[in-house]
Design a protein around this motif. Sequence first.
Motif, mmCIF file in Angstrom:
data_model
loop_
_atom_site.group_PDB
_atom_site.id
_atom_site.type_symbol
_atom_site.label_atom_id
_atom_site.label_comp_id
_atom_site.label_asym_id
_atom_site.label_seq_id
_atom_site.Cartn_x
_atom_site.Cartn_y
_atom_site.Cartn_z
ATOM 1 N N GLU A 147 -1.824 0.594 8.687
ATOM 2 C CA GLU A 147 -1.715 -0.040 7.370
ATOM 3 C C GLU A 147 -2.610 0.635 6.343
ATOM 4 O OE1 GLU A 147 -2.224 -4.498 5.319
ATOM 5 O OE2 GLU A 147 -3.220 -4.010 7.210
ATOM 6 N N SER A 148 -2.133 0.750 5.115
ATOM 7 C CA SER A 148 -2.952 1.053 3.949
ATOM 8 C C SER A 148 -2.825 -0.140 3.006
ATOM 9 C CB SER A 148 -2.485 2.341 3.267
ATOM 10 O OG SER A 148 -1.111 2.256 2.932
ATOM 11 N N TYR A 149 -3.856 -0.350 2.185
ATOM 12 C CA TYR A 149 -3.928 -1.605 1.430
ATOM 13 C C TYR A 149 -4.278 -1.332 -0.027
ATOM 14 C CZ TYR A 149 -6.288 -5.936 -0.159
ATOM 15 O OH TYR A 149 -6.715 -7.016 -0.872
ATOM 16 N N LEU A 150 -3.406 -1.744 -0.923
ATOM 17 C CA LEU A 150 -3.644 -1.632 -2.355
ATOM 18 C C LEU A 150 -4.296 -2.939 -2.806
ATOM 19 C CD1 LEU A 150 -3.302 0.000 -4.962
ATOM 20 C CD2 LEU A 150 -1.012 -0.969 -5.192
ATOM 21 N N GLU A 151 -5.607 -2.912 -2.944
ATOM 22 C CA GLU A 151 -6.343 -4.134 -3.267
ATOM 23 C C GLU A 151 -5.943 -4.667 -4.642
ATOM 24 O OE1 GLU A 151 -10.920 -5.510 -4.132
ATOM 25 O OE2 GLU A 151 -10.572 -3.987 -2.592
ATOM 26 N N TYR A 152 -5.804 -3.764 -5.616
ATOM 27 C CA TYR A 152 -5.368 -4.173 -6.959
ATOM 28 C C TYR A 152 -4.957 -2.947 -7.759
ATOM 29 C CZ TYR A 152 -10.043 -2.578 -8.360
ATOM 30 O OH TYR A 152 -11.171 -1.831 -8.561
ATOM 31 N N PHE A 153 -4.198 -3.175 -8.797
ATOM 32 C CA PHE A 153 -4.039 -2.170 -9.854
ATOM 33 C C PHE A 153 -3.751 -2.901 -11.161
ATOM 34 C CE2 PHE A 153 0.598 -2.368 -9.351
ATOM 35 C CZ PHE A 153 1.054 -2.087 -10.640
ATOM 36 N N TYR A 154 -4.361 -2.409 -12.224
ATOM 37 C CA TYR A 154 -4.237 -3.024 -13.545
ATOM 38 C C TYR A 154 -3.950 -1.944 -14.585
ATOM 39 C CZ TYR A 154 -6.963 -6.579 -11.046
ATOM 40 O OH TYR A 154 -7.418 -7.485 -10.119
ATOM 41 N N VAL A 155 -3.207 -2.326 -15.594
ATOM 42 C CA VAL A 155 -2.965 -1.479 -16.759
ATOM 43 C C VAL A 155 -3.264 -2.329 -17.994
ATOM 44 C CG1 VAL A 155 -1.255 -0.158 -18.070
ATOM 45 C CG2 VAL A 155 -1.201 -0.119 -15.563
ATOM 46 N N TYR A 156 -3.967 -1.738 -18.953
ATOM 47 C CA TYR A 156 -4.263 -2.472 -20.191
ATOM 48 C C TYR A 156 -2.986 -3.076 -20.760
ATOM 49 C CZ TYR A 156 -9.187 -1.628 -21.223
ATOM 50 O OH TYR A 156 -10.567 -1.662 -21.217
ATOM 51 N N THR A 157 -3.084 -4.299 -21.264
ATOM 52 C CA THR A 157 -1.917 -5.033 -21.763
ATOM 53 C C THR A 157 -1.111 -4.222 -22.766
ATOM 54 O OG1 THR A 157 -3.146 -7.103 -21.461
ATOM 55 C CG2 THR A 157 -1.145 -7.185 -22.809
ATOM 56 N N GLU A 158 -1.785 -3.555 -23.698
ATOM 57 C CA GLU A 158 -1.065 -2.805 -24.735
ATOM 58 C C GLU A 158 -0.387 -1.550 -24.206
ATOM 59 O OE1 GLU A 158 -5.532 -1.884 -25.287
ATOM 60 O OE2 GLU A 158 -4.240 -3.560 -24.719
ATOM 61 N N TRP A 159 -0.726 -1.153 -22.966
ATOM 62 C CA TRP A 159 -0.089 0.025 -22.365
ATOM 63 C C TRP A 159 0.900 -0.357 -21.261
ATOM 64 C CZ3 TRP A 159 -0.148 4.802 -24.247
ATOM 65 C CH2 TRP A 159 -1.161 5.138 -25.158
ATOM 66 N N GLN A 160 1.126 -1.624 -21.060
ATOM 67 C CA GLN A 160 2.084 -2.054 -20.047
ATOM 68 C C GLN A 160 3.514 -1.843 -20.542
ATOM 69 O OE1 GLN A 160 1.162 -6.094 -18.911
ATOM 70 N NE2 GLN A 160 -0.903 -5.581 -18.198
ATOM 71 N N GLY A 161 4.393 -1.464 -19.632
ATOM 72 C CA GLY A 161 5.789 -1.229 -19.986
ATOM 73 C C GLY A 161 6.120 0.205 -20.332
ATOM 74 N N TYR A 162 5.166 1.131 -20.129
ATOM 75 C CA TYR A 162 5.398 2.530 -20.463
ATOM 76 C C TYR A 162 5.300 3.457 -19.253
ATOM 77 C CZ TYR A 162 4.874 0.696 -25.171
ATOM 78 O OH TYR A 162 5.035 -0.034 -26.313
ATOM 79 N N GLY A 163 5.363 2.865 -18.074
ATOM 80 C CA GLY A 163 5.406 3.668 -16.851
ATOM 81 C C GLY A 163 4.079 3.877 -16.159
ATOM 82 N N GLY A 164 2.979 3.362 -16.723
ATOM 83 C CA GLY A 164 1.675 3.557 -16.099
ATOM 84 C C GLY A 164 1.555 2.886 -14.745
ATOM 85 N N GLY A 165 2.060 1.661 -14.640
ATOM 86 C CA GLY A 165 2.019 0.949 -13.366
ATOM 87 C C GLY A 165 2.796 1.674 -12.284
ATOM 88 N N LYS A 166 3.950 2.191 -12.639
ATOM 89 C CA LYS A 166 4.775 2.935 -11.687
ATOM 90 C C LYS A 166 4.059 4.197 -11.210
ATOM 91 C CE LYS A 166 8.650 3.894 -9.494
ATOM 92 N NZ LYS A 166 9.078 3.108 -8.312
ATOM 93 N N LEU A 167 3.347 4.875 -12.136
ATOM 94 C CA LEU A 167 2.590 6.069 -11.770
ATOM 95 C C LEU A 167 1.501 5.735 -10.752
ATOM 96 C CD1 LEU A 167 2.189 7.839 -15.245
ATOM 97 C CD2 LEU A 167 3.608 8.600 -13.332
ATOM 98 N N LEU A 168 0.798 4.637 -10.987
ATOM 99 C CA LEU A 168 -0.268 4.238 -10.061
ATOM 100 C C LEU A 168 0.285 3.880 -8.686
ATOM 101 C CD1 LEU A 168 -2.497 2.078 -12.435
ATOM 102 C CD2 LEU A 168 -3.157 4.229 -11.341
ATOM 103 N N VAL A 169 1.374 3.116 -8.661
ATOM 104 C CA VAL A 169 1.974 2.734 -7.382
ATOM 105 C C VAL A 169 2.483 3.967 -6.633
ATOM 106 C CG1 VAL A 169 3.878 1.493 -6.294
ATOM 107 C CG2 VAL A 169 2.570 0.391 -8.102
ATOM 108 N N ASN A 170 3.127 4.888 -7.333
ATOM 109 C CA ASN A 170 3.609 6.120 -6.696
ATOM 110 C C ASN A 170 2.452 6.939 -6.131
ATOM 111 O OD1 ASN A 170 6.307 5.601 -7.172
ATOM 112 N ND2 ASN A 170 6.398 6.784 -9.060
#
Length: 352
Positions: free
Chosen positions: A121-144
């Motif tokens: 197992e590997s474990y992603l404890e958390y990931f956050y993106v600043y509210t004003e930058w959400q919806g522009y692909g940053g979260g997907k980049l971090l998860v990838n």
Amino acid sequence: MIHLAKHLSCPIIRPARIADAADIAWLQINTDSEKVSGVFKDNVKGAFEVLENQYSKHHEGVFVLTEEEKIIGVMKLHLPGKNTGKTLSLRSLISILGFRKGIRAALLLSTWDEYRLSAGESYLEYFYVYTEWQGYGGGKLLVNKAIELARDSEAKYLSLFTSKYNYRSQGLYESFGFVTRRKMYSPIAKILGANSAWVKQTFTLINGPITVKEYVQDKIKTAKQIWRGKRADVVAAIRLTVALTIIPIIAGIYAFSRGYPLAVLFWIIVGTFHLIGAKLIMNGSSLGKFGILIAMLPEGINILNRSVKAESWFDRGYLLPLAFLNIWILFVIFSYSFNPSTLENKSKKSLS
């Protein structure tokens, strides 16, 4: 006024540095982090001091997403074989938050920071993106990036936890390829007034089962498929084996009950040749017929000889039919092909 849509012009994901501690702390405090709000109870000053101290001393496994040198996202990843669960001491928490709040924070943080990885197992404890930058692909980049690092570490799957009632986050992770596995409840969190219900979601990194339960289920499914594919052959083999061995078994038991050990040995040898011949036939070997021949010829001769020498009509009454049955089985085996499915179809009429 016209607002131009934001986009990430030059996003970079890199390991966190000591100098990033304050930015990481502010990012977590200023996003909708249920973990942070639950632990610190809207104590912004205390939360910032704790988190800044935390990432100044322990930033292993923490990665930041930058856009033109500005940190706009962060994640913490636990990988197999790497110790990334170091936290502030209870003494440090008490000195910053006070005795009661310090103990409360220690109890709640330990659930996440000291999470024990299962095998593979590997474990992603958390990931956050600043509210004003959400919806522009940053979260997907971090998860990838998390998936890439987990795969490079030879983990079998990547897991994370979301609030049980945060359906938006659960749906987001499902769109990334995560699967909801199970629910987790924390009695301590409930007593302390924090969110106590979480959902575990996993992303599979290998082509196969990732848990013991799934492994067992996969083996059962494979066995069922093999059984369905070979059912006709297995049924044919059972029919043939029963037809060939029933006479030696009955005769051997009868000889044993009457106290004839040599006769018992004879029937054991005959039965063994029956089984070997049947096995060879089921495997498609032409040598099987010779094993059957070696077994059935002396068997038939023995039964026929006993029926002739029998002094009572009762003995002749079952020995003669038994001898003819033996000869008929031999005829069936040598008359038809040694294909198990053919034998099964033919034996329905001749042996049932």
